[in-house]
Enzyme design. Sequence first.
Site, PDB file in Angstrom:
ATOM      1  N   CYS A 193       0.834  -1.194   0.000  1.00 49.22           N
ATOM      2  CA  CYS A 193       0.000   0.000   0.000  1.00 49.22           C
ATOM      3  C   CYS A 193       0.875   1.253   0.000  1.00 49.22           C
ATOM      4  O   CYS A 193       1.859   1.334   0.737  1.00 49.22           O
ATOM      5  CB  CYS A 193      -0.919  -0.002   1.223  1.00 49.22           C
ATOM      6  SG  CYS A 193      -2.035   1.418   1.268  1.00 49.22           S
TER       7      CYS A 193
ATOM      8  N   HIS B  62      -8.718  -4.821   3.697  1.00 48.89           N
ATOM      9  CA  HIS B  62      -8.105  -4.442   4.960  1.00 48.89           C
ATOM     10  C   HIS B  62      -7.431  -5.641   5.629  1.00 48.89           C
ATOM     11  O   HIS B  62      -7.850  -6.780   5.464  1.00 48.89           O
ATOM     12  CB  HIS B  62      -9.158  -3.843   5.885  1.00 48.89           C
ATOM     13  CG  HIS B  62      -9.592  -2.477   5.460  1.00 48.89           C
ATOM     14  ND1 HIS B  62     -10.381  -1.676   6.240  1.00 48.89           N
ATOM     15  CD2 HIS B  62      -9.357  -1.769   4.328  1.00 48.89           C
ATOM     16  CE1 HIS B  62     -10.593  -0.536   5.621  1.00 48.89           C
ATOM     17  NE2 HIS B  62      -9.987  -0.573   4.449  1.00 48.89           N
TER      18      HIS B  62
ATOM     19  N   GLU C 204      -7.394  -6.601   8.711  1.00 52.19           N
ATOM     20  CA  GLU C 204      -8.249  -7.320   9.646  1.00 52.19           C
ATOM     21  C   GLU C 204      -9.116  -8.338   8.896  1.00 52.19           C
ATOM     22  O   GLU C 204      -9.224  -9.496   9.293  1.00 52.19           O
ATOM     23  CB  GLU C 204      -9.160  -6.334  10.395  1.00 52.19           C
ATOM     24  CG  GLU C 204      -8.407  -5.259  11.148  1.00 52.19           C
ATOM     25  CD  GLU C 204      -8.106  -3.998  10.331  1.00 52.19           C
ATOM     26  OE1 GLU C 204      -7.804  -2.970  10.947  1.00 52.19           O
ATOM     27  OE2 GLU C 204      -8.161  -4.042   9.087  1.00 52.19           O
TER      28      GLU C 204
ATOM     29  N   CYS D 277     -11.802   0.279  11.161  1.00 45.43           N
ATOM     30  CA  CYS D 277     -12.900   1.006  10.538  1.00 45.43           C
ATOM     31  C   CYS D 277     -14.235   0.335  10.865  1.00 45.43           C
ATOM     32  O   CYS D 277     -14.283  -0.785  11.376  1.00 45.43           O
ATOM     33  CB  CYS D 277     -12.690   1.089   9.026  1.00 45.43           C
ATOM     34  SG  CYS D 277     -12.978  -0.480   8.158  1.00 45.43           S
TER      35      CYS D 277
ATOM     36  N   CYS E  47     -14.771  -3.169   9.154  1.00 46.33           N
ATOM     37  CA  CYS E  47     -13.986  -4.225   9.810  1.00 46.33           C
ATOM     38  C   CYS E  47     -14.548  -4.530  11.185  1.00 46.33           C
ATOM     39  O   CYS E  47     -14.580  -5.691  11.608  1.00 46.33           O
ATOM     40  CB  CYS E  47     -12.515  -3.842   9.890  1.00 46.33           C
ATOM     41  SG  CYS E  47     -11.662  -3.964   8.295  1.00 46.33           S
TER      42      CYS E  47
END
Length: 189
Positions: free
Chosen positions: A34, A112, A114, A141, A144
């Site tokens: 990322c 993500h 998670e 978030c 998640c």
Amino acid sequence: METSYTPEYYRRKQLERDIYYLKIAKTVSSRSKCLSRKIGSVLVKGDSIIGSGFNGPAKGVKHCNERPSSFYSELVGEKPIENEEKVFFTECPRRILHYTSGQGLFLCQAGHAERNALIQAARNGVSTKDSVLYCWCEQVCKDCAIEIVNAGVKELVYLKSDKPYDGYANTILEESGMIIREIEESLVC
């Protein structure tokens, strides 16, 4: 020598365990490509790692820096500039387009960390019920948080932050009865 098993002893042992798994989550985050944030997660059950994940695109899917900038211009409804189809990003396309963290996620194909840790456990047929999720990030978030609660994770450990990343996620986690521990990053590094 006799050991006194006081509440302080158990708190210290829990903190040692939290730091250990957060260090592993930090190492997992280094696998992320990322261009914005590198996040890693480790899913633990019975003191064994049952899944890990970092933020990134689905298996076999190009990362954002492997797509021409014209791809993103079309997604936001702008006409590509001349020769834009040959320009590749060296920083997060959302940042270039002036989105702040958590905004413009329709431009991001990264799953993500998670979620990817939960998916890895599922792919291997391992139950996530009553597990602990360690995240190398400040909070999680809303999406998640929903997935973590629905997966049966009982405890969530992440880095302490001065400002909440997602207030709605806090509400979801609090209402679910999730056990949350925030750890100072300085203790892990």
